[in-house]
Design an enzyme around this catalytic site. Sequence first.
Site, PDB file in Angstrom:
ATOM      1  N   SER A  97      19.053  73.117  40.070  1.00 38.12           N
ATOM      2  CA  SER A  97      17.950  72.496  40.782  1.00 38.12           C
ATOM      3  C   SER A  97      18.392  72.043  42.179  1.00 38.12           C
ATOM      4  O   SER A  97      18.843  72.850  42.987  1.00 38.12           O
ATOM      5  CB  SER A  97      17.400  71.335  39.954  1.00 38.12           C
ATOM      6  OG  SER A  97      16.152  70.924  40.432  1.00 38.12           O
ATOM      7  N   ASP A 229       9.454  77.614  34.458  1.00 32.76           N
ATOM      8  CA  ASP A 229       9.948  76.469  35.227  1.00 32.76           C
ATOM      9  C   ASP A 229       8.774  75.828  35.949  1.00 32.76           C
ATOM     10  O   ASP A 229       8.206  76.404  36.876  1.00 32.76           O
ATOM     11  CB  ASP A 229      11.019  76.933  36.224  1.00 32.76           C
ATOM     12  CG  ASP A 229      11.779  75.785  36.859  1.00 32.76           C
ATOM     13  OD1 ASP A 229      11.142  74.754  37.162  1.00 32.76           O
ATOM     14  OD2 ASP A 229      12.998  75.920  37.051  1.00 32.76           O
ATOM     15  N   HIS A 258      12.611  74.248  33.191  1.00 31.62           N
ATOM     16  CA  HIS A 258      13.512  73.861  34.280  1.00 31.62           C
ATOM     17  C   HIS A 258      14.836  73.312  33.722  1.00 31.62           C
ATOM     18  O   HIS A 258      15.906  73.635  34.232  1.00 31.62           O
ATOM     19  CB  HIS A 258      12.826  72.811  35.159  1.00 31.62           C
ATOM     20  CG  HIS A 258      13.610  72.447  36.374  1.00 31.62           C
ATOM     21  ND1 HIS A 258      13.911  73.347  37.375  1.00 31.62           N
ATOM     22  CD2 HIS A 258      14.171  71.264  36.760  1.00 31.62           C
ATOM     23  CE1 HIS A 258      14.604  72.746  38.320  1.00 31.62           C
ATOM     24  NE2 HIS A 258      14.783  71.492  37.982  1.00 31.62           N
TER      25      HIS A 258
END
Length: 278
Positions: A97, A229, A258
């Site tokens: 991320s 995601d 995610h």
Amino acid sequence: MSTVTTKDGVEIFYKDWGPKSAQPIMFHHGWPLSSDDWDAQMLFFLDKGYRVVAHDRRGHGRSTQVGDGHDMDHYAADAAAVVEHLDLRNTVHVGHSTGGGEATHYVARHGQPQGRVAKLVIIGAVPPIMVKSDANPGGLPIEVFDGLRRQLADNRAQFYHDLPAGPFYSFNRPGAKVLEPVINNWWRQGMIGGAKAHYDGIKAFSETDFTEDLKIITVPTLVMHGDDDQIVPIADSALLSSKLLQNATLKVYEKFPHGMCTTHADIINPDILAFIKG
């Protein structure tokens, strides 16, 4: 605690486990978490004989809750401070991320020029750029990120429960098996960090343009992304990043969320290992 002090006086906490002679793998965590989010990966790769290193980003976890420097240039420089302090070489950098953006920026601006990087892995990562603009029409509107800032400022504790309980792990999908301890651990990591760092970090992960970083990275790079995601939509991230990178392998995971490093560590870890060994 093990810390290194940056040039601007910030203490960065880090973990360094395993044989010092082994190949290092350095992990870069997501927003607003800490190096603890890599537990499943660090223990896995430690067991495989690697040296595993992870740090808490400035203002996050056990690092100094400083009021400034919450941008990708400082994040990458802080990572470089850890690398240079430990003299890590032939290192595999793994970022999730926001940490995927940090790792990308670090490799392009520090690690690759210094000849310290072997490979790069970015997972559910924010590059090339998240926010919508004329140059990035597929991005998310700025109002989305303004909403995150508003929720954080209004009631951070509630926000840090609702995000993992919902879209972060796709626990909001019909039939999803909700893992309360995972939600609680996300909340714990988030609340340890500083509100100012987290607030400023939203701009850092959403508005930083990593296009030029991606273009100059030559080391083999694995781009991993779940097609469910809900935090970093795949169409405007992994699918674009993999085209900008010179030596990329794209791996898409059907229905993965995610937070797949936690929910699907049994699949993600062996895939990273195969890439490192390949």
